[in-house]
Design an enzyme around this catalytic site. Structure first.
Site, PDB file in Angstrom:
ATOM      1  N   HIS A  39       0.835  -1.217   0.000  1.00 32.89           N
ATOM      2  CA  HIS A  39       0.000   0.000   0.000  1.00 32.89           C
ATOM      3  C   HIS A  39       0.869   1.266   0.000  1.00 32.89           C
ATOM      4  CE1 HIS A  39      -3.410  -2.618   1.426  1.00 32.89           C
ATOM      5  NE2 HIS A  39      -2.396  -3.251   1.989  1.00 32.89           N
ATOM      6  N   SER A  95      12.577  22.194 -16.682  1.00 36.63           N
ATOM      7  CA  SER A  95      11.322  22.929 -16.842  1.00 36.63           C
ATOM      8  C   SER A  95      11.610  24.217 -17.591  1.00 36.63           C
ATOM      9  CB  SER A  95      10.738  23.240 -15.469  1.00 36.63           C
ATOM     10  OG  SER A  95       9.935  24.405 -15.514  1.00 36.63           O
ATOM     11  N   LYS A 141      14.227  22.316 -11.719  1.00 41.09           N
ATOM     12  CA  LYS A 141      13.570  21.033 -11.967  1.00 41.09           C
ATOM     13  C   LYS A 141      14.433  20.024 -12.696  1.00 41.09           C
ATOM     14  CE  LYS A 141       9.276  20.571 -11.521  1.00 41.09           C
ATOM     15  NZ  LYS A 141       8.714  19.642 -10.553  1.00 41.09           N
ATOM     16  N   GLU A 145       7.975   8.785 -17.012  1.00 33.69           N
ATOM     17  CA  GLU A 145       6.539   9.103 -17.058  1.00 33.69           C
ATOM     18  C   GLU A 145       5.925   8.694 -18.387  1.00 33.69           C
ATOM     19  OE1 GLU A 145       5.739  12.968 -14.406  1.00 33.69           O
ATOM     20  OE2 GLU A 145       7.277  13.245 -15.905  1.00 33.69           O
TER      21      GLU A 145
END
Ligand code: ARG
Length: 475
Positions: free
Chosen positions: A172, A293, A299, A306
């Protein structure tokens, strides 16, 4: 009096091209009908397979006595040259070329006249298209398999390096029990090995040549499908001509396997994204696999992971699209079946792109064992080990579970860690050596059950995975 139409192969220069079936027709399809039906934009990728299949068919016609060996050689040469022209972008496609099959036939007919016009005897685009797609997919499957092997090898190398690196294992996404990083990485490798098995089984079934099935019922020209299958490198020829032209389970199964593989890739990517976030900081992406970014200078985003995670969505979608296309369709060729190609091509392209990027990303990942070990300071990770220690001293597990839970509750209430307990307190608890269990190295080593997370098990698993990969090279 209407002018007698010329067969497409004998067109006079300057007159518009007729479709291949124009004999029965009084007029050509409207531009809109042509635009809807035209698949050349995507099936042009099948040109090399269409050429190979055409050459094999020429040889079958030669065996049947319908071409002399000189004629067959001339056709083979023209088809080969056409293939080179198409590959180099030098072939002039015509707006009337509906698909790659008609374009290739038209191309040889333009070159060789009547001899080219004899090529399509005893075959149909219905058997040709599935022959082409099977050949194309078998090659794509081999490339995808090679990339899966690369990804497994990247995982394997990291797993061997981190056989002893301890980290919190989660259920979990909450701390559960200690594991080793190598154990977790190999869990991904085992899933990918099953994907390779699935693709192997699929490739065997797909290696069935449909050529010779014709439109649906073979032909009176008595061709030898086994010989054609052997010429094209298939393991066997079709057993039933209707099945050969109707069924697309080879495409559907490819997409199912692709969707499962895509799911594995996605879950691996999800772990990488989590491990490299700032709150955990267990690993760092190599800059070559990260992105910045446009606005926020600090960033370092995990776009490769992703996108690999996101690609599963389209792979699952392609399986759903082709499954819906096929369900309820009676046997026989239907033009609906033309819709199988774009999903299949895109699935292969998507997997190739995601797998090669992710393999590089995993290989270049820098782990921070110190931070992972730091995260193992959570008492809760040892709770099950402590309960099992009580079990070994004769306490029933349910009671041991309760006792450890109660100990954690009382310590937390006082803002203390189990590490702060005195020898006397441990004794009172019933485990004089209780403190020694709060050690991640001891914790993972104590779980010696085969298939568990101990460093020994990781190295044993790594050997098994290596062996499985090596055996693939020999088959
Ligand atoms: N372009 C077609 C396809 O992809 C080839 C077969 C056409 N056959 C036919 N009878 N219209 O399925």
């Amino acid at each position: 009096m209407t002018e007698k139409k010329k067969p497409p192969g004998r067109r006079k220069k300057g007159t518009p091209r007729e479709p291949l079936w124009s004999g029965r027709f009084g007029k050509p399809p409207t531009p809109e009908a042509q635009a809807l039906g035209r698949s050349l934009g995507f099936d042009v990728r099948l040109a090399p397979q269409d050429i190979d299949a055409s050459v094999a068919h020429v040889r079958a016609l030669e065996d049947a006595g319908l071409f002399t060996s000189e004629e067959a050689a001339e056709l083979e040469k023209a088809l080969g040259e056409l293939g080179v022209q198409i590959a180099n972008g030098e072939f002039a496609f015509d707006p009337a070329d509906e698909d790659i099959h008609s374009a290739v036939e038209r191309g040889v007919t333009d070159r060789l006249g009547d001899l080219g016009a004899r090529l399509h005897a005893g075959r149909s685009r219905n058997d040709l298209v599935v022959t082409d797609v099977r050949l194309w997919l078998l090659a794509a499957g081999r490339r995808i398999g090679g990339l899966v092997v690369e990804l497994i090898e990247a995982l394997l190398a990291q797993a061997r390096d981190h056989a002893e690196t301890v980290m919190p294992g989660t259920t979990h996404t909450r701390n559960a029990q200690t594991v080793t990083l190598g154990h977790h990485l190999l869990a991904h490798a085992w899933g990918l090995l099953r994907d390779l098995d699935r693709f192997d089984g699929w490739a065997d079934r797909t290696s069935t040549s449909p050529l010779g099935a014709g439109a649906l019922a073979t032909s009176t020209l008595v061709l030898d499908p086994d010989m054609t299958a052997a010429r094209l490198g298939f393991r066997r020829a079709f057993w039933n001509s209707i099945d050969a032209v109707s069924d697309r389970d080879f495409a559907q199964e490819f997409l199912a396997d692709a969707a499962i593989l895509g799911t594995h890739v996605s879950r691996l990517a999800a772990d990488l994204i989590r491990w490299t976030d700032e709150s955990l900081g267990w690993a760092e992406l190599d800059e070559a696999f990260a992105t910045g970014s446009s606005m926020m200078p600090q960033k370092r985003n995990p776009d490769v992971a992703e996108l690999s995670r996101g690609k599963a969505a389209r792979l699952i979608g392609h399986f759903a699209a082709v499954s819906s296309l096929l369900a309820g369709l009676p046997l026989g060729y239907h033009r609906d079946l033309q819709e199988d190609k774009e999903p299949v091509f895109d699935a292969a392209d998507t997997l190739e792109a995601a797998l090669s990027a992710l393999a590089g990303c995993v290989a270049k990942l820098r782990f921070h064992p110190g931070r992972m070990r730091g995260a193992c300071s959570d008492d809760g990770l040892y709770a099950t080990d402590l309960a099992e220690a009580l079990v070994r001293s004769g306490v029933p597990f349910r009671e041991a579970h309760h006792k450890v839970g109660d100990l954690l509750k009382r310590s937390a209430a006082k803002g203390r860690s189990l590490r702060d307990l005195t020898a006397g307190e441990w004794k009172a608890f019933g485990l004089a050596d209780g403190a020694s269990y709060l050690d991640p190295d001891r914790s993972v080593r104590a779980r010696t059950t085969p298939g568990g997370p101990s460093p020994d098990s990781v190295l044993r698993q790594a050997d098994l995975v290596s062996k499985a990969l090596a055996e693939r090279h020999h088959t």
